[in-house]
Scaffold this active site. Structure first.
Site, short mmCIF file in Angstrom:
data_model
loop_
_atom_site.label_atom_id
_atom_site.label_comp_id
_atom_site.label_asym_id
_atom_site.label_seq_id
_atom_site.Cartn_x
_atom_site.Cartn_y
_atom_site.Cartn_z
N ARG A 23 0.86 -1.18 0.00
CA ARG A 23 0.00 0.00 0.00
C ARG A 23 0.90 1.23 0.00
O ARG A 23 1.97 1.22 0.59
CB ARG A 23 -0.86 -0.04 1.26
CG ARG A 23 -1.88 1.03 1.43
CD ARG A 23 -2.78 0.75 2.64
NE ARG A 23 -3.65 -0.37 2.34
CZ ARG A 23 -3.91 -1.36 3.20
NH1 ARG A 23 -3.36 -1.38 4.39
NH2 ARG A 23 -4.73 -2.34 2.86
N ASP A 103 5.06 -4.58 6.38
CA ASP A 103 3.85 -4.86 7.16
C ASP A 103 3.82 -6.34 7.49
O ASP A 103 3.84 -7.18 6.60
CB ASP A 103 2.64 -4.45 6.33
CG ASP A 103 1.32 -4.65 7.05
OD1 ASP A 103 1.12 -5.71 7.67
OD2 ASP A 103 0.48 -3.74 6.98
N ASP A 105 1.31 -7.91 9.03
CA ASP A 105 -0.06 -8.41 9.05
C ASP A 105 -0.85 -8.16 10.33
O ASP A 105 -1.99 -7.73 10.27
CB ASP A 105 -0.14 -9.91 8.72
CG ASP A 105 0.70 -10.29 7.52
OD1 ASP A 105 0.54 -9.65 6.47
OD2 ASP A 105 1.54 -11.18 7.64
N ASP A 120 -6.41 -9.67 12.41
CA ASP A 120 -5.69 -10.31 11.30
C ASP A 120 -4.71 -11.40 11.70
O ASP A 120 -3.71 -11.64 11.02
CB ASP A 120 -4.98 -9.26 10.43
CG ASP A 120 -5.96 -8.24 9.84
OD1 ASP A 120 -7.11 -8.63 9.57
OD2 ASP A 120 -5.57 -7.08 9.67
N GLU A 123 -4.46 -13.77 8.79
CA GLU A 123 -3.60 -13.26 7.72
C GLU A 123 -2.12 -13.43 8.11
O GLU A 123 -1.30 -13.83 7.28
CB GLU A 123 -3.90 -11.78 7.47
CG GLU A 123 -3.13 -11.18 6.34
CD GLU A 123 -3.45 -9.70 6.13
OE1 GLU A 123 -2.76 -9.08 5.30
OE2 GLU A 123 -4.36 -9.15 6.78
#
Length: 179
Positions: A23, A103, A105, A120, A123
């Protein structure tokens, strides 16, 4: 310490452990830069996802990026108070006008009353296996999650009452007002 000055506009890029972009935030304005911490602020900034989709943040935010901790914190100023979104992540790296981090997660969502939710985990487990997070990184993530939860419970750092509002006022009065 890097050469960032208050008022500089930078981007934020989040990556995954495998090196792929996750992102990107088009801009944040640096309001504080110390040996361990960059504080930035933005409002309604464009965010681009790894699949090319774009969206805009909905409210003003103050972002805390640590050089020596494996998390970052975004304080979002809403009508009912400050909501925090905490990303378990690598310490930041600043290069090419961009704050960069990996990141990992796991996220912690903190409400204005300081109740929180850990998000998460599924994830994290999926990516931990697929991207083969080394045991050392897994141990650091576990340790830093506990450190972050202690900060939240003890109202320290970005969770100190009034501190995010203070940094937002600095952003509005000294940075945006001075441009």
């Amino acid at each position: 310490m890097n050469n960032l000055n208050s008022g500089e506009v930078v981007q934020i890029h989040s990556y995954k452990h495998d090196g792929n972009i996750h992102r990107a935030w088009q801009q944040t304005v640096v309001i504080e830069n110390s040996n361990d911490l960059i504080i930035g602020a933005n409002n309604k900034t464009k965010v681009t996802e790894s699949d090319g989709r774009n969206w805009y943040t909905r409210e003003p935010a103050v972002c805390y990026f640590y050089k020596n901790h494996w998390f970052n914190v975004i304080g979002m100023l809403r009508k009912d108070g400050v909501h925090y979104y905490c990303n378990l992540s690598s310490p930041y790296l600043f290069e090419e006008g961009t704050i960069k981090y990996i990141d990992y997660d796991l996220d912690v969502k903190v409400f204005p009353d300081f109740n929180f939710k850990i998000l998460d985990r599924d994830e994290y487990d999926k990516h931990r296996k697929r991207m083969q997070y080394p045991p050392k990184i897994q141990a650091v993530i576990d340790q830093e999650l506990q450190f972050l939860l202690n900060m939240i419970n003890n109202r320290e750092g970005p969770f100190r009452p009034g501190i995010t509002e203070h940094w937002y006022r600095v952003y509005i009065n000294n940075i945006i007002g001075g441009i």
